[in-house]
Structure formats: structure tokens, C-alpha cells
Design an enzyme around this catalytic site. Structure first.
Site, PDB file in Angstrom:
ATOM      1  N   PRO A  10       0.785  -1.230   0.000  1.00  0.00           N
ATOM      2  CA  PRO A  10       0.000   0.000   0.000  1.00  0.00           C
ATOM      3  C   PRO A  10       0.824   1.291   0.000  1.00  0.00           C
ATOM      4  CG  PRO A  10      -0.212  -1.158   2.107  1.00  0.00           C
ATOM      5  CD  PRO A  10       0.474  -2.086   1.156  1.00  0.00           C
ATOM      6  N   ASN A  11       0.308   2.247  -0.739  1.00  0.00           N
ATOM      7  CA  ASN A  11       0.839   3.616  -0.830  1.00  0.00           C
ATOM      8  C   ASN A  11       2.119   3.737  -1.650  1.00  0.00           C
ATOM      9  OD1 ASN A  11      -1.224   4.813   0.903  1.00  0.00           O
ATOM     10  ND2 ASN A  11      -0.233   3.694   2.562  1.00  0.00           N
ATOM     11  N   ARG A  18       5.391  10.989  -2.280  1.00  0.00           N
ATOM     12  CA  ARG A  18       5.115  10.614  -0.881  1.00  0.00           C
ATOM     13  C   ARG A  18       6.384  10.775  -0.031  1.00  0.00           C
ATOM     14  NH1 ARG A  18       4.667   4.428   1.336  1.00  0.00           N
ATOM     15  NH2 ARG A  18       4.157   4.966   3.485  1.00  0.00           N
ATOM     16  N   TYR A  23      11.486   8.602   1.407  1.00  0.00           N
ATOM     17  CA  TYR A  23      11.485   7.588   0.349  1.00  0.00           C
ATOM     18  C   TYR A  23      12.209   8.017  -0.922  1.00  0.00           C
ATOM     19  CZ  TYR A  23       8.047   5.422   3.392  1.00  0.00           C
ATOM     20  OH  TYR A  23       7.431   4.849   4.481  1.00  0.00           O
ATOM     21  N   ASN A  73       7.903  -5.670  -1.296  1.00  0.00           N
ATOM     22  CA  ASN A  73       7.873  -4.582  -0.317  1.00  0.00           C
ATOM     23  C   ASN A  73       6.468  -4.574   0.269  1.00  0.00           C
ATOM     24  OD1 ASN A  73       7.824  -2.281   1.220  1.00  0.00           O
ATOM     25  ND2 ASN A  73       8.902  -1.010  -0.282  1.00  0.00           N
ATOM     26  N   ALA A  76       3.184  -1.003   4.760  1.00  0.00           N
ATOM     27  CA  ALA A  76       2.670  -1.034   6.148  1.00  0.00           C
ATOM     28  C   ALA A  76       2.211  -2.424   6.571  1.00  0.00           C
ATOM     29  CB  ALA A  76       1.533  -0.026   6.294  1.00  0.00           C
ATOM     30  N   HIS A  79       4.120  -4.723   9.160  1.00  0.00           N
ATOM     31  CA  HIS A  79       4.120  -4.610  10.615  1.00  0.00           C
ATOM     32  C   HIS A  79       2.950  -5.323  11.288  1.00  0.00           C
ATOM     33  CE1 HIS A  79       7.234  -1.859   9.533  1.00  0.00           C
ATOM     34  NE2 HIS A  79       6.386  -1.063   8.887  1.00  0.00           N
ATOM     35  N   ASP A  86       1.483 -15.547   6.456  1.00  0.00           N
ATOM     36  CA  ASP A  86       1.171 -16.955   6.206  1.00  0.00           C
ATOM     37  C   ASP A  86       1.294 -17.277   4.714  1.00  0.00           C
ATOM     38  OD1 ASP A  86       0.769 -17.358   8.886  1.00  0.00           O
ATOM     39  OD2 ASP A  86      -1.423 -17.367   8.781  1.00  0.00           O
ATOM     40  N   GLU A 100      12.270  -9.770   1.252  1.00  0.00           N
ATOM     41  CA  GLU A 100      11.536  -8.601   1.763  1.00  0.00           C
ATOM     42  C   GLU A 100      12.403  -7.373   1.563  1.00  0.00           C
ATOM     43  OE1 GLU A 100      10.566  -9.002   5.932  1.00  0.00           O
ATOM     44  OE2 GLU A 100      10.224  -6.839   6.144  1.00  0.00           O
ATOM     45  N   HIS A 102      12.723  -2.947   1.716  1.00  0.00           N
ATOM     46  CA  HIS A 102      12.202  -1.648   2.150  1.00  0.00           C
ATOM     47  C   HIS A 102      13.122  -0.561   1.625  1.00  0.00           C
ATOM     48  CE1 HIS A 102       9.383  -3.569   4.880  1.00  0.00           C
ATOM     49  NE2 HIS A 102      10.374  -4.377   5.215  1.00  0.00           N
ATOM     50  N   LEU A 103      12.522   0.517   1.164  1.00  0.00           N
ATOM     51  CA  LEU A 103      13.310   1.669   0.722  1.00  0.00           C
ATOM     52  C   LEU A 103      14.006   2.323   1.908  1.00  0.00           C
ATOM     53  CD1 LEU A 103      10.352   2.786  -1.407  1.00  0.00           C
ATOM     54  CD2 LEU A 103      12.611   2.566  -2.431  1.00  0.00           C
ATOM     55  N   SER A 104      13.232   2.566   2.967  1.00  0.00           N
ATOM     56  CA  SER A 104      13.783   3.180   4.172  1.00  0.00           C
ATOM     57  C   SER A 104      14.312   2.080   5.089  1.00  0.00           C
ATOM     58  CB  SER A 104      12.686   3.984   4.889  1.00  0.00           C
ATOM     59  OG  SER A 104      11.699   3.102   5.417  1.00  0.00           O
ATOM     60  N   ARG A 109      13.247   4.271  12.365  1.00  0.00           N
ATOM     61  CA  ARG A 109      12.058   5.131  12.311  1.00  0.00           C
ATOM     62  C   ARG A 109      11.167   4.887  13.543  1.00  0.00           C
ATOM     63  NH1 ARG A 109       9.402   4.545   6.640  1.00  0.00           N
ATOM     64  NH2 ARG A 109       8.311   6.389   7.404  1.00  0.00           N
ATOM     65  N   ARG A 113       7.399   0.536  13.454  1.00  0.00           N
ATOM     66  CA  ARG A 113       8.019  -0.017  12.234  1.00  0.00           C
ATOM     67  C   ARG A 113       9.174  -0.963  12.541  1.00  0.00           C
ATOM     68  NH1 ARG A 113       5.754   3.313   8.169  1.00  0.00           N
ATOM     69  NH2 ARG A 113       5.347   5.398   8.937  1.00  0.00           N
TER      70      ARG A 113
HETATM   71  C1  DQA Z   1       8.341   0.774   3.695  1.00  0.00           C
HETATM   72  C2  DQA Z   1       8.458   0.960   5.219  1.00  0.00           C
HETATM   73  C3  DQA Z   1       7.109   0.754   5.882  1.00  0.00           C
HETATM   74  O1  DQA Z   1       7.210   0.963   7.294  1.00  0.00           O
HETATM   75  C4  DQA Z   1       6.101   1.747   5.344  1.00  0.00           C
HETATM   76  O2  DQA Z   1       4.822   1.497   5.889  1.00  0.00           O
HETATM   77  C5  DQA Z   1       6.046   1.797   3.857  1.00  0.00           C
HETATM   78  C6  DQA Z   1       7.285   1.672   3.097  1.00  0.00           C
HETATM   79  C7  DQA Z   1       9.676   1.103   2.978  1.00  0.00           C
HETATM   80  O3  DQA Z   1       9.799   0.727   1.815  1.00  0.00           O
HETATM   81  O4  DQA Z   1      10.548   1.751   3.549  1.00  0.00           O
HETATM   82  O5  DQA Z   1       4.994   2.021   3.266  1.00  0.00           O
HETATM   83  O6  DQA Z   1       8.029  -0.583   3.436  1.00  0.00           O
END
Ligand code: DQA
Length: 148
Positions: A10-11, A18, A23, A73, A76, A79, A86, A100, A102-104, A109, A113
Site C-alpha cells: 500500500p501507498n 510521498r 522515500y 515490499n 505497512a 508490521h 502466512d 523482503e 524496504h526503501l527506508s 524510524r 516499524r
Molecule cells: C516501507 C516501510 C514501511 O514501514 C512503510 O509502511 C512503507 C514503506 C519502505 O519501503 O521503507 O509504506 O516498506
């Protein structure tokens, strides 16, 4: 040729605008085209982004059924989504690679997270390198399963 699904939660469709201080300014299209270029003819990539948990779970089922490795990725969902965890567990238990990304760096943070419910069933985790997190995941997958 090995198949790899690159799935974004998501997002992440909003990358570019964003929270650029967190990011960066690369868009999802930028990231996907860098991945395609890096994969060349060594891996068959497909891409998906969804804000919907059920759709993401379904994408893991399809990866499992089609023998497709995954770069994920979970955004959210990382978490708190036990359903996604599963589904990811089924993918790795089948011997497929699931990385898995993550950009950040979520550990640097907010406290919520710091915990990933996905990491325990992933093959590995790459975080904190911006778009390079995805490229590093692809490089590792190529080493593991790709054509030379
Ligand atoms: C994220 C880190 C997550 O905590 C966050 O909810 C995201 C992006 C990252 O790529 O850093 O949406 O997965």
C-alpha cells in the site's frame, strides 16, 4: 528462465511525491524500469502494486502456484499482516526465494516499524538503500537462481 514477481504494498504507487525526505524522489515506474534493465534477459520479471491485503495474499498464492520467486515490499502490511505472513511462508516453504525489501530503514524510524511479521518467513531482508534495495534483491536472486 526464472520468473520473479516484484510486488509492492500500500501507498507505494505514490512514490516520487510521498514523503520524499524518507522515500526519495524515484517513482515506482523508475524503480521498475531500473529492475527490468538490470534483469536483462536473465530473469523474467513481472510487477504488481496494490493497496489491498487480499490482493497481495492472492499474488503470493499465484507465485506459489506458478513457481515464481518474489521480491516484496509489504509496506505497512510488514508490521501487522499475519495473513500476508502466512502466504509468504507458503512461498518459501515451497523452496521459492522471497526477499523482503524496504526503501527506508524501518529500524531507524517510529517504534511500530521496528517489527516485521514477514521477516521470519522471508529468505532475507534488504532495507534502507532506497531504490537500490530492490536492485540488491534482484542481484542476489540472480546469483541464486538466474541464468548466467
Ligand atoms: C516501507 C516501510 C514501511 O514501514 C512503510 O509502511 C512503507 C514503506 C519502505 O519501503 O521503507 O509504506 O516498506
Amino acid at each position: 528462465m526464472a520468473r520473479v514477481l516484484v510486488a509492492h504494498g500500500p501507498n507505494l504507487s505514490r512514490l516520487g511525491s510521498r514523503e520524499p525526505e524518507v522515500y526519495g524522489t524515484a517513482t515506482l515506474a523508475d524503480i521498475e524500469s531500473a529492475l527490468s534493465e538490470r534483469a536483462g534477459s536473465r530473469m523474467e520479471l513481472s510487477f504488481a502494486q496494490t493497496d489491498d491485503e487480499a490482493t497481495l495474499v492472492g499474488l503470493m498464492h499465484t507465485a506459489l502456484d506458478t513457481g515464481t520467486h518474489v521480491i516484496l515490499n509489504p509496506a505497512a502490511f510488514t508490521h501487522y499482516s499475519y495473513a500476508l505472513r502466512d502466504a509468504c511462508a507458503m512461498v518459501t516453504q515451497a523452496g521459492l526465494v522471497l526477499i523482503e525489501v524496504h526503501l527506508s530503514n524501518p529500524h531507524a524510524r517510529e517504534e511500530f516499524r521496528h517489527h516485521s511479521v514477514i521477516s521470519g518467513v522471508a529468505t532475507g531482508v534488504i532495507a534502507g538503500f532506497g531504490p537500490d534495495s530492490y536492485l540488491l534483491a534482484l542481484d542476489h536472486l540472480t546469483t541464486l537462481v538466474g541464468e548466467k
